[in-house]
Motif scaffolding. Structure first.
Motif, PDB file in Angstrom:
ATOM      1  N   ASP A 387      33.404  12.781  37.449  1.00 15.33           N
ATOM      2  CA  ASP A 387      33.150  13.657  36.296  1.00 15.33           C
ATOM      3  C   ASP A 387      33.145  15.121  36.725  1.00 15.33           C
ATOM      4  N   ALA A 388      32.479  15.403  37.870  1.00 19.08           N
ATOM      5  CA  ALA A 388      32.430  16.784  38.366  1.00 19.08           C
ATOM      6  C   ALA A 388      33.826  17.266  38.751  1.00 19.08           C
ATOM      7  N   GLN A 389      34.608  16.408  39.416  1.00 16.37           N
ATOM      8  CA  GLN A 389      35.955  16.804  39.824  1.00 16.37           C
ATOM      9  C   GLN A 389      36.876  16.994  38.624  1.00 16.37           C
ATOM     10  N   ASP A 390      36.708  16.153  37.605  1.00 16.67           N
ATOM     11  CA  ASP A 390      37.540  16.296  36.404  1.00 16.67           C
ATOM     12  C   ASP A 390      37.300  17.645  35.729  1.00 16.67           C
ATOM     13  N   LYS A 391      36.023  18.052  35.668  1.00 16.81           N
ATOM     14  CA  LYS A 391      35.705  19.367  35.087  1.00 16.81           C
ATOM     15  C   LYS A 391      36.293  20.487  35.933  1.00 16.81           C
ATOM     16  N   GLN A 392      36.163  20.358  37.279  1.00 13.97           N
ATOM     17  CA  GLN A 392      36.708  21.372  38.180  1.00 13.97           C
ATOM     18  C   GLN A 392      38.232  21.426  38.077  1.00 13.97           C
ATOM     19  N   LYS A 393      38.857  20.251  37.965  1.00 10.35           N
ATOM     20  CA  LYS A 393      40.319  20.191  37.871  1.00 10.35           C
ATOM     21  C   LYS A 393      40.807  20.849  36.584  1.00 10.35           C
ATOM     22  N   GLU A 394      40.076  20.587  35.483  1.00  9.28           N
ATOM     23  CA  GLU A 394      40.453  21.195  34.208  1.00  9.28           C
ATOM     24  C   GLU A 394      40.355  22.715  34.282  1.00  9.28           C
ATOM     25  N   HIS A 395      39.291  23.203  34.950  1.00  6.95           N
ATOM     26  CA  HIS A 395      39.119  24.652  35.105  1.00  6.95           C
ATOM     27  C   HIS A 395      40.254  25.250  35.946  1.00  6.95           C
ATOM     28  N   ILE A 396      40.629  24.570  37.053  1.00  8.07           N
ATOM     29  CA  ILE A 396      41.704  25.065  37.917  1.00  8.07           C
ATOM     30  C   ILE A 396      43.029  25.065  37.167  1.00  8.07           C
ATOM     31  N   GLN A 397      43.294  24.015  36.371  1.00 15.48           N
ATOM     32  CA  GLN A 397      44.547  23.956  35.617  1.00 15.48           C
ATOM     33  C   GLN A 397      44.637  25.089  34.603  1.00 15.48           C
ATOM     34  N   GLN A 398      43.506  25.399  33.959  1.00 15.12           N
ATOM     35  CA  GLN A 398      43.497  26.530  33.020  1.00 15.12           C
ATOM     36  C   GLN A 398      43.762  27.839  33.748  1.00 15.12           C
ATOM     37  N   THR A 399      43.177  28.000  34.957  1.00 11.03           N
ATOM     38  CA  THR A 399      43.403  29.208  35.763  1.00 11.03           C
ATOM     39  C   THR A 399      44.871  29.317  36.171  1.00 11.03           C
ATOM     40  N   ILE A 400      45.470  28.182  36.576  1.00  6.65           N
ATOM     41  CA  ILE A 400      46.886  28.175  36.974  1.00  6.65           C
ATOM     42  C   ILE A 400      47.760  28.616  35.812  1.00  6.65           C
ATOM     43  N   GLN A 401      47.514  28.050  34.623  1.00  9.68           N
ATOM     44  CA  GLN A 401      48.318  28.411  33.452  1.00  9.68           C
ATOM     45  C   GLN A 401      48.165  29.886  33.100  1.00  9.68           C
ATOM     46  N   ARG A 402      46.909  30.403  33.175  1.00 10.34           N
ATOM     47  CA  ARG A 402      46.669  31.811  32.855  1.00 10.34           C
ATOM     48  C   ARG A 402      47.354  32.721  33.866  1.00 10.34           C
ATOM     49  N   ASN A 403      47.239  32.394  35.169  1.00  7.88           N
ATOM     50  CA  ASN A 403      47.869  33.216  36.211  1.00  7.88           C
ATOM     51  C   ASN A 403      49.391  33.208  36.099  1.00  7.88           C
ATOM     52  N   MET A 404      49.958  32.020  35.779  1.00  9.14           N
ATOM     53  CA  MET A 404      51.418  31.951  35.632  1.00  9.14           C
ATOM     54  C   MET A 404      51.875  32.806  34.445  1.00  9.14           C
ATOM     55  N   ARG A 405      51.133  32.768  33.332  1.00  7.42           N
ATOM     56  CA  ARG A 405      51.498  33.581  32.154  1.00  7.42           C
ATOM     57  C   ARG A 405      51.427  35.057  32.473  1.00  7.42           C
ATOM     58  N   GLU A 406      50.280  35.452  33.068  1.00  7.86           N
ATOM     59  CA  GLU A 406      50.093  36.878  33.374  1.00  7.86           C
ATOM     60  C   GLU A 406      51.071  37.337  34.448  1.00  7.86           C
ATOM     61  N   GLY A 407      51.317  36.457  35.475  1.00  2.00           N
ATOM     62  CA  GLY A 407      52.240  36.831  36.549  1.00  2.00           C
ATOM     63  C   GLY A 407      53.652  37.043  36.033  1.00  2.00           C
ATOM     64  N   LYS A 408      54.100  36.159  35.143  1.00  2.00           N
ATOM     65  CA  LYS A 408      55.462  36.299  34.598  1.00  2.00           C
ATOM     66  C   LYS A 408      55.556  37.476  33.636  1.00  2.00           C
ATOM     67  N   ALA A 409      54.470  37.671  32.865  1.00  2.00           N
ATOM     68  CA  ALA A 409      54.491  38.790  31.905  1.00  2.00           C
ATOM     69  C   ALA A 409      54.531  40.132  32.622  1.00  2.00           C
ATOM     70  N   LYS A 410      53.821  40.265  33.724  1.00  2.00           N
ATOM     71  CA  LYS A 410      53.732  41.549  34.440  1.00  2.00           C
ATOM     72  C   LYS A 410      54.558  41.565  35.720  1.00  2.00           C
ATOM     73  N   ASP A 411      55.331  40.453  35.939  1.00  2.00           N
ATOM     74  CA  ASP A 411      56.112  40.324  37.168  1.00  2.00           C
ATOM     75  C   ASP A 411      55.226  40.517  38.399  1.00  2.00           C
ATOM     76  N   ASP A 412      54.028  39.881  38.359  1.00  2.00           N
ATOM     77  CA  ASP A 412      53.064  39.974  39.455  1.00  2.00           C
ATOM     78  C   ASP A 412      53.248  38.738  40.354  1.00  2.00           C
ATOM     79  N   GLN A 413      53.986  38.931  41.469  1.00  2.00           N
ATOM     80  CA  GLN A 413      54.284  37.806  42.365  1.00  2.00           C
ATOM     81  C   GLN A 413      53.038  37.238  43.036  1.00  2.00           C
ATOM     82  N   ASN A 414      52.021  38.082  43.259  1.00  2.00           N
ATOM     83  CA  ASN A 414      50.778  37.592  43.869  1.00  2.00           C
ATOM     84  C   ASN A 414      50.107  36.536  42.996  1.00  2.00           C
TER      85      ASN A 414
END
Length: 743
Positions: A387-414
């Protein structure tokens, strides 16, 4: 056995991994076998060829399992009905498993289909004048082969003492000839039983043995004039030496010791002097099983296998056997014990659990309550971790999606690299954070193999589909009153006033909601009391009454045997067909199917499988369905747990404990009686919130909503209420056992 008969029976096929290296002197009381596969095949059919097809026809019991038994340990083999416990025991006992040394001495007591299993009450018959050995002789012979040894002694004695110089030679050759014939029979049996590589070895051994017998036959038939003097002298001397060795085996002091030990075992198992003197052929099925158990306990063996040894014992015999097995384990060179029993209190003597489940064998060092608690604790821990890992995994997946959106929008390779790195962690390094031993998980140590890069998912062990019983509520009584009442009841087998009294001055009433346990040793009158309660017999004096609207459900001790007999008489009869044919309560097929399903006989098992092919546990369920179909107000259960596995016993215990009707219970299973009658909630020993124990046996029903709980003891035909319940009865029996052991 003819070849046609051999093909019609089921065959147990065993394979395992074996080493080609000599690993030193084997310990015959240990087994360590890797890669064990067991398949049960039905009789071969014409036209079936090929290994794949042959394998597909069999029922797989074990697949790539490990059979590991340590010398001197006591293993409780547990598993649900149908998982293959008896097949595994048979494969071990008959040494069908590659890797079991032929020299290992294995003794097994297996349950057989016996009728009249417990004729424990009524007058003891006088010793039969029929053929066959008496009980003591039979037990000693089974354990020591005394008659076979004596037969050889007689042959050699006549030869050595004979007047003809060739008598001794003829005698020793006759003994050798008999031994070779016996060995040939065993080799032939092995060749028939075994298959695969093991079977090929057995057939080669049989061919070698046949050649040996043929060669000896010419020597056995040799004429006196063809025997050289040196051969005559050599074999005459051999006859004298062999005779001396055999006489040592049956010398009076050794036989007296064996006989004394045999008598002690038989007494512990409930045999009186008069019953010990009876012919085995005159005994009931239950006493024959006790005779077989005594013979098994008397033998010197490396591995002792006992399959449901308590089925035909009363509590005195059960506690005696429990103490005997513990004492045996504490001896200087104890055998390894494998025990199957549904009696949870009895298997507490075992040091380890051997669990057969999902075609595999697993091990647990400890008792059954500890194992169940450990499983529950592990499941709770892994569930929390997941249960704890599922919550952590969901949080990481949301972070990945947000970073990919922002990175592509601003061409931020980091941010894009960061998102990809986190995704790689989820793909390759997500999962278990601890290894099997509880330490921190390390990829290079705990996940061997260059091609494996991801950790295993957290695997929460799934509970098996729970065994359950759903008991229908009793029908409406309409007006109150005792369901069954016995007042000052006595009983004799005959009307003669001088005949012995079986029951005397019995006072007992049974009301809705009551839980009454009747305890007593064999011969105390339990079966007679049950027959009075269910009106199978009438009292010699006193009054027996019942509620005018009472519907009574009676589970008889021999219910399974009776159903097996019905199944043999009508081979096509199914559980559904039986209940439909007996249906006098207006139930339709759907309602009967629902009842059978609620008791563990669903769908095609109820409608398609003949009664004759149902297991013992399934027949218990069928008999309960026959009883519960009428929605009884009172259940009278006489040894209802005999054919059930421990999980089914636990489910029945739970269902009966909370059922609205009354229960009168006769059972030697202490754990079962504690749960149903005393209301003990589980292995923690806690009692339920309601406790009406303490009301007299003749008292009325439950008052104020409290369930009345009584544990009654029958002794010499008289009944009393035990304020200390099952524990008080158990302590009294243990004192009696200690007294027996010290005498």
């Amino acid at each position: 056995m003819t070849s046609m008969e051999a093909e019609s029976v089921a065959t147990i096929v065993c394979t395992s991994k074996q080493t080609r290296f000599n690993i030193g002197t084997p310990n015959y009381r240990e087994l360590d076998i890797e890669g064990l596969n067991i398949i049960v095949k039905s009789g071969s059919k014409p036209g079936v060829k090929g290994k794949a097809k042959a394998k597909s026809e069999g029922t797989e019991i074990l697949s790539n399992a490990k059979l590991r038994l340590k010398a001197g340990q006591r293993y409780a083999l547990i598993g649900r009905n149908g998982t293959g416990k008896s097949t595994l025991l048979k494969a071990v006992a008959e040494k069908l498993i590659p890797g079991i040394p032929e020299e290992t001495r294995i003794t097994i007591l297996q349950q057989t289909d016996v009728g009249d299993a417990n004729a424990d009450e009524g007058p003891i018959s006088t010793p039969s004048e029929g053929e066959g050995p008496a009980v003591l002789e039979d037990v000693i012979e089974r354990a020591t082969a005394k008659q076979e040894v004596q037969k050889e002694i007689d042959i050699l004695s006549r030869g050595v003492d004979g007047g003809d110089p060739f008598d001794a030679l003829r005698a020793v050759r006759k003994v050798h000839h008999g031994r070779l014939q016996k060995e040939l029979f065993l080799k032939d049996k092995d060749a028939r039983l075994r298959s695969g590589a093991r079977g090929m070895q057995a057939r080669k051994a049989l061919i070698t043995m046949e050649k040996k017998v043929t060669e000896f036959q010419s020597q056995y038939e040799q004429k006196d004039e063809d025997i050289p003097p040196e051969t005559l002298a050599k074999e005459t001397s051999e006859a004298a030496d062999m005779l001396a060795d055999l006489q040592l085996q049956v010398e009076p002091s050794k036989l007296a010791e064996t006989e004394s030990k045999a008598k002690k075992i038989l007494t512990g198992l409930g045999f009186t002097e008069s019953r010990i003197a009876q012919r085995v052929s005159s005994l009931s099925g239950g006493w024959k099983m006790r005779t077989a158990l005594a013979a098994a306990l008397l033998q010197d063996t490396d591995i002792l296998i006992l399959d449901e040894p308590t089925n035909f014992l009363d509590l005195l015999g059960i506690i005696w056997l429990q103490r005997h097995l513990i004492a045996l384990a504490e001896s200087s060179d104890p055998p390894t014990l494998i025990l199957v029993s549904h009696d949870r209190d009895f298997i507490s003597l075992c040091t380890d659990l051997l669990i057969i489940k999902d075609k595999d064998l697993t091990y647990f060092h400890g008792d059954l309550p500890t194992y169940e608690a450990s499983r529950a604790e592990k499941k709770a821990y892994l569930t929390k971790m997941k249960d704890a890992q599922d919550k952590q995994k969901e949080h990481i997946q949301q972070t990945i999606q947000r970073n990919m959106r922002e990175g592509k929008a601003k061409d931020d390779q980091n941010k894009i690299r960061q998102a990809k790195s986190r995704q790689k962690k989820l793909d390759d390094r997500w999962g278990m954070e601890v290894n099997a031993k509880g330490g921190r998980f390390k990829l290079n140590r705990d996940l061997v193999g260059y091609h494996l890069t991801a950790r295993a998912e957290i695997d929460i062990p799934q509970n098996e589909r729970p065994v359950s019983f759903t008991l229908p509520d009793p029908s409406e009584l309409r007006f109150p009153g005792a369901l069954i009442s016995l007042e000052k009841v006595s009983f004799r087998y005959t009307r003669d006033a001088k005949a012995p009294v079986v029951l005397k001055d019995i006072d007992i009433s049974v009301s809705m909601g009551d839980r009454i346990g009747i305890l007593g040793l064999n011969g105390s009158g339990k079966s007679t009391l049950i027959k009075l309660l269910v009106e199978e017999t009438r009292p010699s004096s006193g009054t027996a009454t019942k509620h005018p609207r009472l519907k009574l459900g009676y589970y008889a001790q021999h219910a399974v045997e009776m159903l097996q007999k019905m199944g043999r008489e009508d081979p096509q009869m199914t559980a559904l067909g039986l209940l439909m044919g007996e249906n006098d309560d207006g139930l339709d097929e759907g309602e009967i199917r629902g009842l059978l399903g609620s008791l563990g006989l669903p769908g095609r098992l109820a409608s398609d499988v003949p009664v004759r092919r149902l297991s013992g546990g399934q027949l218990v369920r069928l008999e309960l369905a026959r009883i519960l179909r009428r929605r009884p107000h009172c259940l009278v259960l006489d040894e209802a747990t005999t054919h059930l596995d421990y999980e089914t016993v636990a489910a029945l215990r739970e269902a009966l404990r909370d059922w609205e009707g009354a229960v009168v219970l006769v059972s030697h299973d202490r754990w079962f009686v504690r749960g149903v009658v005393e209301g003990v909630g589980g292995d923690d020993g806690e009692e339920r919130e309601e406790d009406g124990r303490g009301a007299g046996a003749g008292a009325g029903g439950a008052a104020g909503g409290l369930r009345r709980r009584l544990v009654c003891r029958l002794r010499a035909g008289a009944m009393s209420v035990l304020e200390g319940g099952v524990s008080e009865f158990e302590e009294g029996v243990e004192r009696r056992v200690r007294k027996m052991e010290s005498s």
